[in-house]
Design an enzyme around this catalytic site. Sequence first.
Site, PDB file in Angstrom:
ATOM      1  CB  SER A 138      27.119 -62.768 -17.016  1.00  0.00           C
ATOM      2  OG  SER A 138      26.282 -62.056 -16.126  1.00  0.00           O
ATOM      3  CE1 TYR A 152      22.940 -65.123 -19.288  1.00  0.00           C
ATOM      4  CE2 TYR A 152      23.273 -64.169 -17.112  1.00  0.00           C
ATOM      5  CZ  TYR A 152      23.439 -64.113 -18.474  1.00  0.00           C
ATOM      6  OH  TYR A 152      24.108 -63.046 -19.035  1.00  0.00           O
TER       7      TYR A 152
END
Length: 244
Positions: A138, A152
Site C-alpha cells: 500500500s 497498517y
Amino acid sequence: MKKILLVTGGGRGIGAAISRLGAKQGYAVAVNYHSDKNAAEALAQEIGGIAIQGDVSKPEDVTRMFNETEKHLGKVTHVANNAGVTGKSSKLVDAEISTIRDVIDINLLGKIFVAREAVKRMSTRLGGSGGAIVNLSSAAALLGSPHEYVWYAASKGGVESLTYGLAKEVAEEGIRVNAVVPGMIETEIHEKSTGDAARVERIRPNIPMKRIGLPEEIAEAVMFLLSDASSYTTGACLRVSGGR
Ligand code: NAP
C-alpha cells in the site's frame, strides 16, 4: 503449462478484480475468502473457478488452501497475495491491542505464510516447476497513515521487505516475487475502517491525478507482474497510485 492462480481475499474488492482478470487471461482461479462465502462462491461460479474458505493468518488454513486448489485445479503456479485489513482507524495510542495484532497477523504474517507455502510448492530446488507471487502492499507503507492506522502502514512496510528479500532468496529457484503498491482504490475497505464515507472525497485533492483508482487498474498491474510479460522483473514494488 496450465496456469493455476490462487487469489487470497479473492471474493471482493481488488481481489475480485484480480480473480476476474486472471480467469479472462486463461488462468484457472482459486478464490480464497475469509467470511464472505456468498461473494466468493458467486464469483467462482461466474469465472468457472473454485471458492476456498481459509484464514491467511492460520498456517494450517494456508496449507489446506493450497492442497484444495491442487486437488481441484492442479498445482498452484501463481499467487496474488492480496488479503488485507486496516482495523478501525484511530491514533495509535487509542487503538485496541487486539486490532493491532489482527492487522499484523493478517497483513504481514498472513502474507509470509502464503509466500512460504507457495515457495515450498513452486521451487525448482524442491521439485516444483517455478512460478510467480505478487504481494499487495500500500502507498501507506511510505506515507505512514498518521492519525488513521500506523500499524497498517507498518504491516505494509513489512510486506515490501518480504518482497525484496524473498525475491533474492528464490531467484535461482524459478520463482519471481514482486509487489503492487496501490494508492487509494474504490473498495469497501475505507468505509469499514473509518465508518466515514466522505473520507475518500476529502483525500482526493491530494492525489496528483485527482481521482480514486479502480480495482481493475490494480488487477492489471498484478497480472502483468504475474505474467511472463515481466519475466526479468523480480523484487519490484510497482506503485499504482495516481502519482500519490
Ligand atoms: P476489501 O474490499 O476490504 O477486501 C478485503 C479482502 O480480504 C476480502 O476478500 C476479505 O475476505 C479478505 N480477508 C480479510 N481477512 C482475511 C483473512 N484473515 N484471510 C483471508 N482473507 C481475508 O479490501 P481491498 O481494498 O480489496 O484490499 C485488498 C488488498 O489491497 C489489501 O491487502 C489492502 O491492504 C490493499 N490495498 C487496498 C487499498 C485501497 O485503497 N482499497 C490501498 C492500498 C492497498 P472476505 O470477503 O471473506 O471478508
